[in-house]
Design an enzyme around this catalytic site. Sequence first.
Site, PDB file in Angstrom:
ATOM      1  N   ASN A  89     146.397  31.864 111.144  1.00  0.00           N
ATOM      2  CA  ASN A  89     145.829  30.670 112.281  1.00  0.00           C
ATOM      3  C   ASN A  89     144.869  32.328 112.873  1.00  0.00           C
ATOM      4  OD1 ASN A  89     147.009  29.125 111.437  1.00  0.00           O
ATOM      5  ND2 ASN A  89     148.400  29.332 113.077  1.00  0.00           N
ATOM      6  N   HIS A 116     136.232  13.971 102.299  1.00  0.00           N
ATOM      7  CA  HIS A 116     137.390  14.231 103.141  1.00  0.00           C
ATOM      8  C   HIS A 116     138.291  13.212 102.809  1.00  0.00           C
ATOM      9  CE1 HIS A 116     140.144  15.388 106.526  1.00  0.00           C
ATOM     10  NE2 HIS A 116     140.248  16.482 105.565  1.00  0.00           N
ATOM     11  N   ARG A 132     136.235  24.187 103.093  1.00  0.00           N
ATOM     12  CA  ARG A 132     136.841  25.627 103.968  1.00  0.00           C
ATOM     13  C   ARG A 132     137.207  26.667 103.006  1.00  0.00           C
ATOM     14  NH1 ARG A 132     133.306  27.263 107.951  1.00  0.00           N
ATOM     15  NH2 ARG A 132     133.655  25.647 109.055  1.00  0.00           N
TER      16      ARG A 132
END
Length: 684
Positions: A42, A430, A400
């Site tokens: 992360n 999306h 991404r």
Amino acid sequence: MLKLIPRDISWLSFNERVLQEASDHSVPLRERVKFLGIFSNNRDEFFRVRVASLKRMLEIETKMKMHSEKNPQKILDEVQRLNTEQQLSFEKVWTEVLAELNRKNIFLKNDKQLNAEQKKFILDFFDNEISANIVPLMVENIKKFPNLRDKSIFLGIAMSKTTDKSDRKYAIIEVPVTAVGGRFIVLPSKEGSHDIMLLEDAIKFNLPDIFSFLGYDEFEAHIFKFTRDAELDIDNSDTTTIIQKLEKGLKNRKKGKPIRLSYDENMDAGFLEYLLNRLGLSKKDNLMPGGSIHNFRHFMDFPSEVFTDKAKRKQPFIHPLLLGERVGDVLQRRDVLLNFPYHSFTPVIDMIREAAFDPDVISIKIACYRLASQSKIINALVNAVRNGKDVTVMMELKARFDEEANLQWQQTLTDVGAKVLTGIQDMKVHAKICVIKKRVKGKTTHYGFVSTGNVNEKTAKLYGDHCLLTANRFIMADINRIFNFLQKPSTGFHFLEKCKTLIPSPGFIRTELNKLIDYEITAAKKGHDAEIILKMNSMADAKLIEKLTEAAKAGVVIKLIVRGIFCMQSENKKFKYPIKAISIIDEYLEHARVWVFHNRGNQKVYISSADWMIRNIEHRIEATCPVKSPQLKQELIDILNIQLKDNTKARILNNELNNEYVASNEEAVRSQEEIYNYLVNKRY
């Protein structure tokens, strides 16, 4: 003016919650190791994307429309402070976890701790598995510094001779984790014990052999990694195709500016100075000295066989309504709500497979964002084309870090004859939607799904999401309208404007949400019950947060479940009732978006692919779907209420975002376990 918590500071607070799981002794040891890997991964992406964006903002000295930050330098300074604090916490947790591994007779051995048998094993392993993938770079002899990959780890090597200490050379070796098949080598061990060696330590052990031809006999080798700006620059000024632009952007990303260096604090000082100079970094940049291990993201794949405890995740189960019957046939009678990861993802795959071979099916349209590496969905779509079906796939090439994989899927589908849509300029698709067209005895029907999560059988085992399988003709008509827009985006938004049931983004969703919130505000002001329950990944849109703030002041009861970014200040003396705002971090990643509005007792319930962020509301194609079935509405509300009662894995989202656990004197509730029990015992 409404005061918000900066988005990036809020994100760091979220990642701290992940680190809390790694530090929690009640979490199984193998999961604690995995959470350390998740935290590290992360943080890497945070630097590659968010810190890089802030630095760009600072460099061009302008305010970017998609971000609310007004002082990027101030935020960068705070990011650096918090990152330093979290690194210290991380190292403390890792020390505790390592000690616990040792107590379980699991040991990480370095190159100086091997017994005779292990030395022979590593020499053989190096010769057979590693050596062919080792390419040392004698960096002092290279005029142009090599384009090192930012997701890799490297050994920085300082070599010298016993007879002449002044004769000192530097080299770099990329640790070939992918080529070798992993970073962990399980060593021969005595009974009851498990010894593991990291790949870089195996390379260190073999340095005398690697550099034997140079005559050096003393080596210092320390790990380092760096992070590049991962913003994907796509040049829209020319006439090349989106695929060509994306391919060019991906190549340029690999040359992105380094923005952070992590390294072993014991690294040779001369080599470190050399590295900083060649990477164009200064000591003012994000330098992260640490221990001998970096790139902990690989610890998500720590060898599971070394753990003696047999605790396993509860396995997903097939939804009872879909047992022993074709999915498409069931949907002609009723809607089915799949709740991942408790329900199996298999019926979604089955639905596409059935359609691929059904002689009555005419076409399949589906939107894909992130797919499994060995996607069964793609296999089913390929078979559908081969069986003569008209297949249209919206493959978002700008997802991404999945751009390269999606380019390959695009090529696979194009090669067999599917119609592949590749996105819209300056906007991502999306939405997670599918519509299948079928014609039986002259009658046309449609069925498909709307989902909060990706069409991905791998992540469906780990992510909490909802997928509505339905043949509702109004929903299917709107999905077709969205695909019409995707096929002809240059004609404007009139296809989206015609949606009667689904609420699409961009634009329309904000208007509808404002109406829904205003209705609750009006009800509260008239003294009626008014309540809003919202679950999502991120809440950062300033205008919607302002509208929620208005509602709280008017007396609307507001309950929020937000896993990640949370920019709202949830505590305010002007709120008529305190806002309940929590974040749940547990075994599964809470990924669903569910919104409930009281609506004077006739509750309106929605599932959505959209978070409350500017990018989702204004810059993406999203689909928000009302759930009409009273039974399914209640099912979603029941699940939300279970989560709102969580007092084991829920943290309070207060103004300070200090991640205090929800305290309660009542019986312990761990919502993910309770939801599984609720669903497995549910009768239909």
